[in-house]
Scaffold this active site. Structure first.
Site, PDB file in Angstrom:
ATOM      1  N   THR A 199     -19.781  17.650  -1.200  1.00 50.03           N
ATOM      2  CA  THR A 199     -19.320  16.972   0.012  1.00 50.03           C
ATOM      3  C   THR A 199     -20.406  17.041   1.090  1.00 50.03           C
ATOM      4  O   THR A 199     -21.017  18.093   1.280  1.00 50.03           O
ATOM      5  CB  THR A 199     -18.033  17.657   0.530  1.00 50.03           C
ATOM      6  N   HIS A 256     -30.807   1.558   1.165  1.00 55.09           N
ATOM      7  CA  HIS A 256     -29.414   1.714   0.745  1.00 55.09           C
ATOM      8  C   HIS A 256     -28.640   0.430   1.020  1.00 55.09           C
ATOM      9  O   HIS A 256     -29.081  -0.424   1.799  1.00 55.09           O
ATOM     10  CB  HIS A 256     -28.747   2.871   1.489  1.00 55.09           C
ATOM     11  N   LYS A 301     -23.905   1.454   4.509  1.00 59.25           N
ATOM     12  CA  LYS A 301     -24.287   2.824   4.905  1.00 59.25           C
ATOM     13  C   LYS A 301     -24.366   2.924   6.423  1.00 59.25           C
ATOM     14  O   LYS A 301     -24.924   2.047   7.075  1.00 59.25           O
ATOM     15  CB  LYS A 301     -25.619   3.214   4.258  1.00 59.25           C
TER      16      LYS A 301
HETATM   17  P1  NAD Z   1     -13.894   9.022  -1.427  1.00 58.81           P
HETATM   18  O1  NAD Z   1     -13.343   8.794  -0.062  1.00 58.81           O
HETATM   19  O2  NAD Z   1     -13.866   7.911  -2.421  1.00 58.81           O
HETATM   20  O3  NAD Z   1     -13.139  10.275  -2.104  1.00 58.81           O
HETATM   21  C1  NAD Z   1     -12.746  11.426  -1.422  1.00 58.81           C
HETATM   22  C2  NAD Z   1     -11.488  11.945  -2.083  1.00 58.81           C
HETATM   23  O4  NAD Z   1     -11.142  13.205  -1.518  1.00 58.81           O
HETATM   24  C3  NAD Z   1     -10.287  10.997  -1.861  1.00 58.81           C
HETATM   25  O5  NAD Z   1      -9.586  10.809  -3.076  1.00 58.81           O
HETATM   26  C4  NAD Z   1      -9.459  11.758  -0.853  1.00 58.81           C
HETATM   27  O6  NAD Z   1      -8.064  11.454  -0.925  1.00 58.81           O
HETATM   28  C5  NAD Z   1      -9.743  13.204  -1.293  1.00 58.81           C
HETATM   29  N1  NAD Z   1      -9.345  14.195  -0.309  1.00 58.81           N
HETATM   30  C6  NAD Z   1      -9.432  14.147   1.044  1.00 58.81           C
HETATM   31  N2  NAD Z   1      -8.858  15.245   1.561  1.00 58.81           N
HETATM   32  C7  NAD Z   1      -8.422  15.996   0.521  1.00 58.81           C
HETATM   33  C8  NAD Z   1      -7.747  17.245   0.417  1.00 58.81           C
HETATM   34  N3  NAD Z   1      -7.403  17.936   1.500  1.00 58.81           N
HETATM   35  N4  NAD Z   1      -7.472  17.722  -0.815  1.00 58.81           N
HETATM   36  C9  NAD Z   1      -7.814  17.032  -1.933  1.00 58.81           C
HETATM   37  N5  NAD Z   1      -8.415  15.833  -1.885  1.00 58.81           N
HETATM   38  C10 NAD Z   1      -8.734  15.339  -0.678  1.00 58.81           C
HETATM   39  O7  NAD Z   1     -15.370   9.552  -1.208  1.00 58.81           O
HETATM   40  P2  NAD Z   1     -16.569   9.679  -2.281  1.00 58.81           P
HETATM   41  O8  NAD Z   1     -17.457   8.494  -2.208  1.00 58.81           O
HETATM   42  O9  NAD Z   1     -16.007  10.106  -3.585  1.00 58.81           O
HETATM   43  O10 NAD Z   1     -17.424  10.875  -1.639  1.00 58.81           O
HETATM   44  C11 NAD Z   1     -16.844  12.149  -1.438  1.00 58.81           C
HETATM   45  C12 NAD Z   1     -17.878  13.082  -0.809  1.00 58.81           C
HETATM   46  O11 NAD Z   1     -18.941  13.315  -1.731  1.00 58.81           O
HETATM   47  C13 NAD Z   1     -18.550  12.516   0.449  1.00 58.81           C
HETATM   48  O12 NAD Z   1     -18.773  13.573   1.355  1.00 58.81           O
HETATM   49  C14 NAD Z   1     -19.869  11.972  -0.066  1.00 58.81           C
HETATM   50  O13 NAD Z   1     -20.871  11.894   0.914  1.00 58.81           O
HETATM   51  C15 NAD Z   1     -20.188  13.020  -1.098  1.00 58.81           C
HETATM   52  N6  NAD Z   1     -21.156  12.615  -2.129  1.00 58.81           N
HETATM   53  C16 NAD Z   1     -22.084  13.541  -2.487  1.00 58.81           C
HETATM   54  C17 NAD Z   1     -22.987  13.291  -3.499  1.00 58.81           C
HETATM   55  C18 NAD Z   1     -23.934  14.386  -3.932  1.00 58.81           C
HETATM   56  O14 NAD Z   1     -24.740  14.176  -4.853  1.00 58.81           O
HETATM   57  N7  NAD Z   1     -23.863  15.578  -3.346  1.00 58.81           N
HETATM   58  C19 NAD Z   1     -22.963  12.061  -4.158  1.00 58.81           C
HETATM   59  C20 NAD Z   1     -21.991  11.117  -3.785  1.00 58.81           C
HETATM   60  C21 NAD Z   1     -21.087  11.413  -2.767  1.00 58.81           C
END
Ligand code: NAD
Length: 267
Positions: free
Chosen positions: A98, A154, A158
């Site tokens: 995250t 990107h 973004k």
């Molecule tokens: P998204 O919004 O599609 O998914 C997030 C999910 O988390 C949703 O299903 C949401 O309902 C859930 N969520 C929110 N609060 C919650 C809780 N309290 N308990 C359980 N689930 C909960 O977002 P995404 O595109 O999947 O990205 C998620 C995160 O990952 C972002 O912070 C993004 O920047 C990060 N990310 C990191 C990388 C990496 O390589 N580190 C790569 C891609 C995305």
């Protein structure tokens, strides 16, 4: 290895469920999403498009995390903070991707890592981790006669610039050069800028279309130029890196690790 995926119906969550279900040596032991989500009560495999796997998406993360060896979290910062606390209580290793954590939430990583191994990285891709290590190495070898510029592109949706990954690469270059990144960072050039100051690390940001993420680090000297590039064409690389990190936590000491540690590139 029993792996739980929290936030399993998100873009990355679904990708992670597919990755865990299709890898040898691990099982999807549980899945959660936020309270009130339409996906609660549904089969995680079905939601991810792979067909039913018998794991029902829960809205209470405590028992799901307690039953797992490792939990993978790509959710939201406030959720990540709670998941870290629960994982530490349960003795369950943690892999987190995250982004956008504030200082208190980053502190939660350190606190949890007293009790469990925690792998956390703003970019979980094997390729970007390698690019970052290479950038540091090249910056160590070349002096500031070589100008460092980082170009990234990107998709049009973004909202932040430069990207977190571009800044990570700049940070690696600064570490290699033994300078403080914020002292040499130049993210904006417009109008009459004058000549380029020596030692600057410059950024150029491109936005458009559906580009998942391109990054190039340029070392421009007199008579030669070195460029290292990474281009992401699928978000799958983040899920596959995260599951690789989950396997890697087995038998590790408590502490905070990043993807460079997972790939054996740490200092
Ligand atoms: P998204 O919004 O599609 O998914 C997030 C999910 O988390 C949703 O299903 C949401 O309902 C859930 N969520 C929110 N609060 C919650 C809780 N309290 N308990 C359980 N689930 C909960 O977002 P995404 O595109 O999947 O990205 C998620 C995160 O990952 C972002 O912070 C993004 O920047 C990060 N990310 C990191 C990388 C990496 O390589 N580190 C790569 C891609 C995305």
């Amino acid at each position: 290895m029993k792996i739980a995926v929290v936030g399993s119906s998100g873009r990355m969550g679904q990708m992670l469920v597919r990755e865990v279900m299709s890898r040898e040596g691990c099982v999807l032991s549980g899945a959660t999403d936020r309270k009130g989500s339409d996906f609660i009560g549904r089969d995680a495999g079905e939601v991810a498009g792979l067909g039913a796997c018998g794991v029902i998406i829960q809205d209470d993360p405590a028992p799901v995390i307690a039953a797992a060896d490792v939990v993978i979290d790509f959710t939201r910062p406030e959720a990540t903070e709670e998941h870290l606390r629960l994982a530490a209580q349960a003795g369950c290793a943690f892999v987190g991707g995250t982004t956008g954590l504030n200082d208190a939430q980053k502190q939660a990583i350190e606190l949890a890592a007293r009790h469990i191994p925690v792998v956390f990285a703003a970019n979980m891709s094997v390729g970007v981790t390698l690019l970052s290590a290479l950038t540091k190495k090249i910056a160590q070898v070349l002096d500031d006669d070589y100008d460092i510029e980082i170009v990234e592109m990107h998709h049009r949706h973004k909202v932040d610039a430069p990207s977190g990954t571009a800044l990570l690469l700049g940070q690696s270059a600064a570490e290699g050069r033994n300078v403080v990144h914020d002292d040499v960072k130049q993210a904006v050039r417009d109008g009459h800028t004058g000549p380029r100051p020596k030692g600057e690390i410059g950024y150029a940001t491109l936005r458009g279309g559906d580009v998942i993420g391109d990054h190039t680090v340029i070392f421009a000297g007199e008579g030669e130029r070195i460029e290292v590039t990474h281009k992401a064409s699928s978000r799958h690389i983040y899920a596959s890196g995260a599951v690789r990190a989950a396997f890697w936590t087995k038998g590790r000491k408590n502490g905070v690790y990043d993807m460079a540690d997972v790939l054996g590139l740490g200092d």
